[in-house]
Scaffold this motif. Structure first.
Motif, PDB file in Angstrom:
ATOM      1  N   GLY A 113       0.821  -1.212   0.000  1.00  0.00           N
ATOM      2  CA  GLY A 113       0.000   0.000   0.000  1.00  0.00           C
ATOM      3  C   GLY A 113       0.853   1.258   0.000  1.00  0.00           C
ATOM      4  N   MET A 114       1.944   1.227   0.768  1.00  0.00           N
ATOM      5  CA  MET A 114       2.861   2.371   0.770  1.00  0.00           C
ATOM      6  C   MET A 114       3.504   2.559  -0.599  1.00  0.00           C
ATOM      7  N   GLU A 115       3.888   1.482  -1.256  1.00  0.00           N
ATOM      8  CA  GLU A 115       4.516   1.576  -2.568  1.00  0.00           C
ATOM      9  C   GLU A 115       3.527   2.072  -3.634  1.00  0.00           C
ATOM     10  N   ARG A 116       2.287   1.669  -3.538  1.00  0.00           N
ATOM     11  CA  ARG A 116       1.285   2.180  -4.492  1.00  0.00           C
ATOM     12  C   ARG A 116       1.099   3.677  -4.314  1.00  0.00           C
ATOM     13  N   ALA A 117       1.059   4.135  -3.055  1.00  0.00           N
ATOM     14  CA  ALA A 117       0.915   5.576  -2.808  1.00  0.00           C
ATOM     15  C   ALA A 117       2.130   6.335  -3.325  1.00  0.00           C
ATOM     16  N   ARG A 118       3.328   5.785  -3.135  1.00  0.00           N
ATOM     17  CA  ARG A 118       4.543   6.448  -3.621  1.00  0.00           C
ATOM     18  C   ARG A 118       4.557   6.510  -5.143  1.00  0.00           C
ATOM     19  N   ALA A 119       4.114   5.431  -5.793  1.00  0.00           N
ATOM     20  CA  ALA A 119       4.078   5.426  -7.256  1.00  0.00           C
ATOM     21  C   ALA A 119       3.047   6.416  -7.783  1.00  0.00           C
ATOM     22  N   ARG A 120       1.907   6.525  -7.101  1.00  0.00           N
ATOM     23  CA  ARG A 120       0.900   7.488  -7.540  1.00  0.00           C
ATOM     24  C   ARG A 120       1.407   8.917  -7.397  1.00  0.00           C
ATOM     25  N   ALA A 121       2.139   9.197  -6.310  1.00  0.00           N
ATOM     26  CA  ALA A 121       2.587  10.562  -6.054  1.00  0.00           C
ATOM     27  C   ALA A 121       3.751  10.973  -6.942  1.00  0.00           C
ATOM     28  N   LEU A 122       4.713  10.077  -7.173  1.00  0.00           N
ATOM     29  CA  LEU A 122       5.927  10.447  -7.898  1.00  0.00           C
ATOM     30  C   LEU A 122       5.924  10.022  -9.357  1.00  0.00           C
TER      31      LEU A 122
END
Length: 441
Positions: free
Chosen positions: A79-88
């Motif tokens: 979930g953290m990696e999906r959020a990071r990919a969405r943001a960056l």
């Protein structure tokens, strides 16, 4: 065809290859690669530790819940990696389906949850991501940092070359020299310029290298951390079903409103007029005859409204003669000359034929109301398993399929049957609207 107007995007004076090194997208993707190494290292160590511990304890009962807890932790990191990919990286990746215990839905507790986690393919895909991402993140970090630092260091060399001493005191190595010791000479403007030019090549190439590296990260995130194709398809079908239901309900309300305000109101008035004519038939035959004549005209008007309503539901010409004749009929009612060309080997399924008809009908209505065009054209053809529609006009352009517009509603209707609507309408025209529908014979 003007449905919505939006200001034109600002034109860039620099070509993309020169803008890329200073664009926000490049810096965000580079930051993603920099963060990936420490994050992936933590995830890799966590996954190896917990899975090894769980596998080692499988000889006892404790190994199963430890293994499940390790997989659950991987899902949390996912979930953290999906959020990071969405943001960056700016990718749209949905959350996978949650853990659901099968069987008796009222059964709760540790063991049903452990079984659900271990049986979930999503959990094992998250574990695979933590194992694969670390070696890739290490490679991407080394390559991107090397290119980035080398490029900017050489490119900015004229600004910092003064930090070198005049002579390093080593035979064969001299930054500033008169040439007597056979050293490396970077002290004249030509050599400094060549160094900076080489750095510029690295600087210009680095953004495209970084985009290539992050494309692999996007594939890993979408393929291993996102929802499965089946789950995505189910969600899409549920959304499309909602669109179909809303559209059908709106059509029923429109038909009810048209009947109530149109033909029904005329028939009620007609019944009252005929009742008055019946009462006056013996007292004033001439007045009764006039009232019957007026009632006859109302009957014709009501019949025409019913025909128009039936044509709006499903035109008889479409059922009897097919898409070519039906499109020619609506083209004749357009306010501008329209050429129609239909090249189909045979008639598609009735549902697809109806959607194609109403799509062209709505687009031609938009041309009549908004485009300010002098001519338009409609082309229909089949390519493989797709029915293609293209409506072109030479109007003022500026059409947008933005939320709340007629084109947006039309796009949603096409999406409900796996169709696609593409609008190309620069300011000043021309406007080209292309629709794709699945071909079903």
């Amino acid at each position: 065809m003007v449905m919505d107007h939006a200001p034109r995007a600002r034109s860039h004076f620099l070509p993309p290859v020169l803008r890329a090194p200073v664009e926000g997208r490049t810096w965000r993707e580079f930051g993603y690669l920099l963060l990936s190494l420490p994050i992936s290292l933590v995830l890799f160590v966590y996954a190896i530790t917990t899975i090894s511990l769980g596998a080692g304890l499988l000889i006892t009962f404790l190994g199963v819940p430890v293994l499940a807890a390790g997989l659950a932790g991987c899902r949390g990191f996912g979930g953290m990696e999906r959020a990071r990919a969405r943001a960056l990286l700016g990718i749209k990746v949905g959350d996978p389906e949650p853990v659901r215990s099968r069987g008796n839905s009222r059964q709760k507790g540790l063991m049903p949850w452990v079984g659900a986690v271990l049986k979930s393919g999503v959990s094992w895909r998250h574990l695979l991501y933590t194992l694969l991402h670390f070696p890739w993140a290490l490679f991407a970090f080394i390559v991107s940092v090397t290119f980035w630092v080398t490029g900017w260091s050489l490119f900015l060399y004229p600004l910092w070359q003064w930090v070198f001493p005049a002579d390093l005191g080593q035979s064969g190595i001299a930054v500033y020299s008169d040439g007597s010791d056979g050293g490396v000479y970077l002290d004249n403007p030509l050599e400094i310029g060549i160094t900076s030019a080489i750095g510029l090549v690295f600087v210009l190439a680095s953004p495209w290298l970084i985009r290539g590296l992050t494309s692999v990260d996007k594939l890993l995130v979408v393929g291993l951390l996102g929802p499965s194709r089946l789950a995505s398809r189910v969600s899409e079908l549920e959304s499309d079903r909602g669109v179909v239901v809303d559209t059908a309900a709106a059509d029923l309300r429109r038909i009810e409103r048209d009947l109530h305000d149109g033909a029904q109101a005329r028939l009620v008035a007609l019944a009252m007029d005929l009742g008055l004519a019946k009462e006056k038939l013996l007292e004033d035959p001439e007045a009764a005859a006039r009232m019957v004549g007026e009632a006859h005209g109302e009957v014709k008007t009501a019949l025409q409204e019913l025909r128009d309503l039936a044509r709006g539901i499903h035109p008889a010409v479409l059922t009897d003669r097919g898409l070519d004749a039906a499109l020619s009929a609506i083209a004749s009612r357009c306010t501008v000359p329209v050429t129609v060309e239909v090249d189909l080997p045979f008639r598609p399924a009735a549902a697809i034929e109806g959607i194609a008809y109403f799509t062209v009908s709505e687009l031609l209505q938009n041309i009549s109301k908004h485009a300010g065009a002098r001519r338009a054209s409609v082309d229909v053809w089949q390519t493989r398993d797709r029915l293609m529609l293209q409506v072109v006009d030479d109007g003022r352009g500026g059409a947008r399929a933005s939320a709340g517009s007629g084109l947006a509603g039309l796009s949603e209707r096409l999406d409900a049957v796996d169709g696609v609507l593409v609008v190309d309408s620069p300011a000043g025209g021309p406007t080209t609207v292309t629709a794709e529908l699945p071909w079903r014979g």
